[in-house]
Structures are given as structure tokens and as C-alpha cells.
Write a protein that holds these residues in place. Structure first.
Motif, PDB file in Angstrom:
ATOM      1  N   ILE A  65      16.949  42.489  14.676  1.00 11.73           N
ATOM      2  CA  ILE A  65      17.876  43.604  14.887  1.00 11.73           C
ATOM      3  C   ILE A  65      18.648  43.460  16.198  1.00 11.73           C
ATOM      4  CG2 ILE A  65      18.035  46.095  15.226  1.00 11.73           C
ATOM      5  CD1 ILE A  65      15.746  46.413  13.234  1.00 11.73           C
ATOM      6  N   LYS A  66      17.958  43.283  17.321  1.00 13.14           N
ATOM      7  CA  LYS A  66      18.644  43.206  18.617  1.00 13.14           C
ATOM      8  C   LYS A  66      19.561  41.984  18.711  1.00 13.14           C
ATOM      9  CE  LYS A  66      15.450  45.916  21.427  1.00 13.14           C
ATOM     10  NZ  LYS A  66      14.529  45.910  22.600  1.00 13.14           N
ATOM     11  N   LYS A  67      19.159  40.899  18.084  1.00 14.52           N
ATOM     12  CA  LYS A  67      19.987  39.688  18.116  1.00 14.52           C
ATOM     13  C   LYS A  67      21.037  39.663  17.016  1.00 14.52           C
ATOM     14  CE  LYS A  67      16.381  36.832  20.260  1.00 14.52           C
ATOM     15  NZ  LYS A  67      15.516  35.612  20.120  1.00 14.52           N
ATOM     16  N   GLN A  68      21.039  40.722  16.203  1.00 14.13           N
ATOM     17  CA  GLN A  68      22.018  40.869  15.112  1.00 14.13           C
ATOM     18  C   GLN A  68      22.031  39.646  14.185  1.00 14.13           C
ATOM     19  OE1 GLN A  68      25.654  41.850  17.387  1.00 14.13           O
ATOM     20  NE2 GLN A  68      25.388  43.945  16.647  1.00 14.13           N
ATOM     21  N   ILE A  69      20.852  39.148  13.886  1.00 11.77           N
ATOM     22  CA  ILE A  69      20.736  37.939  13.071  1.00 11.77           C
ATOM     23  C   ILE A  69      21.333  38.148  11.681  1.00 11.77           C
ATOM     24  CG2 ILE A  69      19.145  36.275  12.055  1.00 11.77           C
ATOM     25  CD1 ILE A  69      19.281  36.084  15.069  1.00 11.77           C
ATOM     26  N   LEU A  70      21.036  39.274  11.054  1.00  7.88           N
ATOM     27  CA  LEU A  70      21.544  39.522   9.704  1.00  7.88           C
ATOM     28  C   LEU A  70      23.061  39.618   9.692  1.00  7.88           C
ATOM     29  CD1 LEU A  70      18.971  42.067   8.224  1.00  7.88           C
ATOM     30  CD2 LEU A  70      19.365  39.722   7.500  1.00  7.88           C
ATOM     31  N   HIS A  71      23.619  40.267  10.707  1.00  9.49           N
ATOM     32  CA  HIS A  71      25.071  40.398  10.800  1.00  9.49           C
ATOM     33  C   HIS A  71      25.725  39.022  10.957  1.00  9.49           C
ATOM     34  CE1 HIS A  71      28.998  41.975  11.839  1.00  9.49           C
ATOM     35  NE2 HIS A  71      28.979  41.257  12.970  1.00  9.49           N
ATOM     36  N   LEU A  72      25.171  38.198  11.852  1.00  7.43           N
ATOM     37  CA  LEU A  72      25.719  36.864  12.094  1.00  7.43           C
ATOM     38  C   LEU A  72      25.603  35.985  10.845  1.00  7.43           C
ATOM     39  CD1 LEU A  72      24.280  36.253  15.677  1.00  7.43           C
ATOM     40  CD2 LEU A  72      26.661  36.766  15.076  1.00  7.43           C
ATOM     41  N   MET A  73      24.453  36.072  10.169  1.00  6.00           N
ATOM     42  CA  MET A  73      24.255  35.276   8.962  1.00  6.00           C
ATOM     43  C   MET A  73      25.241  35.678   7.867  1.00  6.00           C
ATOM     44  SD  MET A  73      20.762  34.562   6.764  1.00  6.00           S
ATOM     45  CE  MET A  73      20.557  36.261   6.217  1.00  6.00           C
ATOM     46  N   SER A  74      25.427  36.980   7.694  1.00 10.83           N
ATOM     47  CA  SER A  74      26.349  37.474   6.676  1.00 10.83           C
ATOM     48  C   SER A  74      27.769  36.984   6.938  1.00 10.83           C
ATOM     49  CB  SER A  74      26.332  39.005   6.650  1.00 10.83           C
ATOM     50  OG  SER A  74      25.054  39.484   6.331  1.00 10.83           O
ATOM     51  N   GLN A  75      28.186  37.045   8.191  1.00 13.44           N
ATOM     52  CA  GLN A  75      29.533  36.593   8.536  1.00 13.44           C
ATOM     53  C   GLN A  75      29.693  35.094   8.326  1.00 13.44           C
ATOM     54  OE1 GLN A  75      30.455  37.951  12.566  1.00 13.44           O
ATOM     55  NE2 GLN A  75      31.831  39.505  11.687  1.00 13.44           N
ATOM     56  N   GLU A  76      28.728  34.342   8.816  1.00 13.72           N
ATOM     57  CA  GLU A  76      28.830  32.883   8.768  1.00 13.72           C
ATOM     58  C   GLU A  76      28.792  32.341   7.341  1.00 13.72           C
ATOM     59  OE1 GLU A  76      26.657  28.911  10.647  1.00 13.72           O
ATOM     60  OE2 GLU A  76      25.891  30.917  11.098  1.00 13.72           O
ATOM     61  N   LEU A  77      27.982  32.951   6.496  1.00 10.68           N
ATOM     62  CA  LEU A  77      27.803  32.439   5.144  1.00 10.68           C
ATOM     63  C   LEU A  77      28.669  33.159   4.116  1.00 10.68           C
ATOM     64  CD1 LEU A  77      23.913  32.001   5.128  1.00 10.68           C
ATOM     65  CD2 LEU A  77      25.671  30.327   5.713  1.00 10.68           C
ATOM     66  N   GLY A  78      29.460  34.126   4.578  1.00 14.68           N
ATOM     67  CA  GLY A  78      30.338  34.832   3.660  1.00 14.68           C
ATOM     68  C   GLY A  78      29.591  35.732   2.695  1.00 14.68           C
ATOM     69  N   MET A  79      28.496  36.306   3.163  1.00 13.97           N
ATOM     70  CA  MET A  79      27.687  37.201   2.331  1.00 13.97           C
ATOM     71  C   MET A  79      28.129  38.646   2.518  1.00 13.97           C
ATOM     72  SD  MET A  79      23.967  35.589   3.287  1.00 13.97           S
ATOM     73  CE  MET A  79      23.183  37.144   2.812  1.00 13.97           C
TER      74      MET A  79
END
Length: 392
Positions: A65-79
């Protein structure tokens, strides 16, 4: 339109729900989401739930959550956007309602089992939802409970997974998914040396695990996991060992499973009396199963009473297509109650008929009229489960 196309159309309409058990390795959440996004066809979560402890939630807060991993992954992979909120967490609590920090004691393990089972049960009530359950995280007992809960309540379209990651990347605190662009991360080796790893070499695979689906086959009423397991086992035992017993008085026939058993009218009347003693006069109606209970067994004197004879006469009339003269004839003959010797003779005939026509020695003990010594005298009854008996 064939069955496979219809099923695929139905699946497209599902609300995709991801459910995790997690502990000290929050990476399994992002790795599973990554693997599902790369499945064919891809699966993107509409809802995410994580069953964990207070310590597990803090670990996820500090990393994903704090590192915004899900947000970054979604953006990078187009999810499609993926996020976690407080509603995403299901925290296991003790009897006092306090959140648990770990799962170590017997009581804590049982609390975890009850929470997981209850949560899966509630989510499977939604017929528009498809569950994707991961058992890769948390303690081993948590994984067991997740798989077992899905066996109890999972539908045909629900899924169970274990995420598989290359050993050098597995549990690495810096690795959460395989990015499009290669990154170099460090890994501490067993000898203490630091090794640099290229994320392009990482492999993330999702193993779909088959499981037996019991939910549509048995009726479950228990609340706690331990109670549900005992209930399920009994349902399985009685389903495999004790087929339904259906009596059709008008047709003068009974069925044990699909096997028709023909009896003479008097035999059928007496046998029905023993069956009704079980279904109508159970001393413990709150009990779902009879098991070895024989409290409904009665003496032949009880079965030969005037009241018992009158009840038999009613069934005797049904056997003869509702002709009351047969009932009256029977009652006139046994005005003080049917003779115990007659009942005993018919018990022998009933058991002989069952043996000859059923031709299954494993079932015979449940359906024949049995005698036991109890309270100083012989008592008679049938051992088949009461909920397996149906009389028309």
C-alpha cells in the motif's frame, strides 16, 4: 450455441473476486494478480479480500500500500486499476473481539478456520461472483483452511490457486511482480554474499488446484469449521451407505435407493410402523443424525397396544386403496391390540424379504428390523437414519 460457448458467456458476466490468506509474504498478492492478468483469457479483479492477522495487515500496509505497488503494476502492465482499502482486509479476532497478531495456539487456529470458512460461505451465496482463492500465503494451517472451505462451499466456476515463483525471487522483499522493463534487484545468498538478479529471468506461474466440490451435494448447517467437517463426513457416510428409503403405501411397494422391494400388505403395514416410530417419535428431534442411537426402539408390547394397532390400521387402509372395510376388519380382529406373536412372525418375514430382494449384505443391517437388549427387555426398531425415510 454449444455448452462451452454458453459457459464462456456466463463467465464473462461474473464479478471476479480474489481472496487471499496472507502473512509475512505480501508478495503472493501481487504475484497472483500478475499471473491472473497473464492468464488466457486474462482475469482482472473486481474485488480483493485478504484474510490475515493484525501483523499481516501491517506488513501489507508497509509494502504494497505505502509503496503503491498495485498502482504501479496496473499502470506499467496496462491493467485495470487495482487498489486495497480497509474493506479489503478480514482480520482474525479472538473470542473477545481483539485482533490476533499471530496464529499459534489451538484456539487461534480454530478461530482462523472459522473466519475463513464463514467468509467463503458468504461469498459463495452470490451466484454472480466467481471466487479466485489463493492458498500461497500465511501459515500452513491457513492454506489448509482455505482449500477446505472451498471444498465445502465452492461452486463449479470457483478456482483455487497456488502461485509458483522462481526460487531466487520467491519471498524476496524487493520483488512483487515481473516488470516489463528489466530491473536489477539484490538477493542475499545463504553464504551471506549479495547476488544481483535480473527481473527478466523471473518466472511467475499459477497452478490451478483441483478440489472436490461438496456444496451442491450435501446440506450443511454447522457454523464452526470443526462442526462443518463432522457434518460433512456424516453426510458422505450416510449418502454412500444409506440410500433413501421411500414407502408408497398405495402402490404396496417400497424403494431402497432405486431398488424396489415388494412386501405383502401385512408385512408392509408392520414395517411402516417401525419406520414411523423412528420418524415421528424420535426422543431427540434436535439431533440431525441418529448414528448409534436406539432410543426410539420399543418392545413388542408397545407395538401391540390398542393405539399402535389403530395407527397400523390407518396404513392398512391406504394399502387397500382407502377402503375402510379393510381397516375395520383388521381392528375387529385385533380389538385389544395386535398379538405380539403376529408382530414377531412378520418381523421374520420382513427381514427375509429384505435379504432376498435387497441382495446387499452391507445395507441389510440398516434397513432390517433389529432387536437389542435394553432396560431388561428386547426392543425393536430400524437403524437407518431418520432423514433417509420418506413415507407416502
Amino acid at each position: 450455441m454449444n455448452h462451452e460457448i454458453v459457459l464462456s458467456k456466463i463467465i464473462e458476466m461474473f464479478n471476479e473476486i480474489l481472496i487471499f490468506v496472507a502473512g509475512a509474504t505480501p508478495q503472493i498478492i501481487t504475484e497472483t494478480i500478475y499471473a491472473l492478468a497473464h492468464a488466457k483469457p486474462p482475469v482482472y479483479p473486481d474485488e480483493i479480500y485478504i484474510i490475515t492477522t493484525e501483523t499481516g495487515k501491517k506488513r501489507i500496509d508497509e509494502t504494497i500500500i505505502k509503496k503503491q505497488i498495485l498502482h504501479l503494476m496496473s499502470q506499467e502492465l496496462g491493467m485495470p486499476p487495482v487498489s486495497l482499502t480497509d474493506d479489503s482486509f478480514v482480520i482474525v479476532r479472538d473470542m473477545g473481539g481483539n485482533p490476533l497478531n499471530d496464529i499459534r495456539s489451538k484456539e487461534e487456529n480454530e478461530a482462523m478456520g472459522d473466519v475463513i470458512t464463514s467468509f467463503i460461505r458468504e461469498k459463495t451465496k452470490d451466484m454472480n461472483a466467481r471466487l479466485h482463492c489463493s492458498l500461497a500465503g500465511g501459515r500452513k494451517t491457513m492454506s489448509f483452511y482455505m482449500g477446505a472451505a472451498l471444498q465445502l462451499y465452492g461452486r463449479h466456476w470457483d478456482k483455487l490457486y497456488h502461485v509458483l515463483v522462481s526460487p531466487e525471487f520467491e519471498s524476496n522483499p524487493e520483488f512483487f511482480y515481473k516488470p516489463k522493463k528489466n530491473r536489477v534487484i539484490e538477493c542475499k545468498m545463504p553464504d551471506g554474499k549479495i547476488k544481483k538478479l535480473n527481473t527478466k529471468d523471473a518466472k511467475i506461474e499459477l497452478a490451478e488446484l483441483p478440489f472436490i466440490r461438496l456444496g451442491s451435494k450435501i446440506s450443511l448447517h454447522g457454523k464452526g469449521f470443526r462442526e462443518l467437517v463432522a457434518e460433512s463426513q456424516k453426510e458422505i457416510d450416510t449418502a454412500t451407505m444409506q440410500p433413501q428409503l421411500m414407502v408408497n403405501l398405495a402402490e404396496r411397494i417400497l424403494y431402497i435407493g432405486n431398488k424396489p422391494i415388494e412386501m405383502l400388505p401385512v408385512e408392509l403395514m408392520v414395517y411402516t410402523a417401525f419406520l414411523k416410530q423412528k420418524t415421528l417419535h424420535c426422543k431427540y428431534p434436535e439431533r440431525q443424525y441418529c448414528l448409534d442411537c436406539s432410543e426410539c426402539f420399543q418392545t413388542l408390547v408397545d407395538f401391540s397396544s390398542r393405539h399402535a394397532t389403530e395407527e397400523m390400521a390407518k396404513d392398512y387402509m391406504k394399502i387397500y386403496d382407502g377402503h375402510s372395510f379393510k381397516s375395520e376388519e383388521f381392528l375387529n380382529k385385533w380389538s385389544n391390540g395386535i398379538d405380539t406373536g403376529v408382530i414377531r412372525q412378520n418381523i421374520s418375514k420382513i427381514n427375509r424379504t429384505l435379504k432376498e430382494q435387497l441382495q446387499d449384505d452391507t445395507l441389510l443391517p440398516y434397513y432390517s428390523v433389529a432387536a437389542i437388549k435394553k432396560y431388561g427387555s428386547s426392543r425393536y426398531g430400524v437403524r437407518v437414519e431418520k432423514d433417509k425415510i420418506k413415507i407416502e
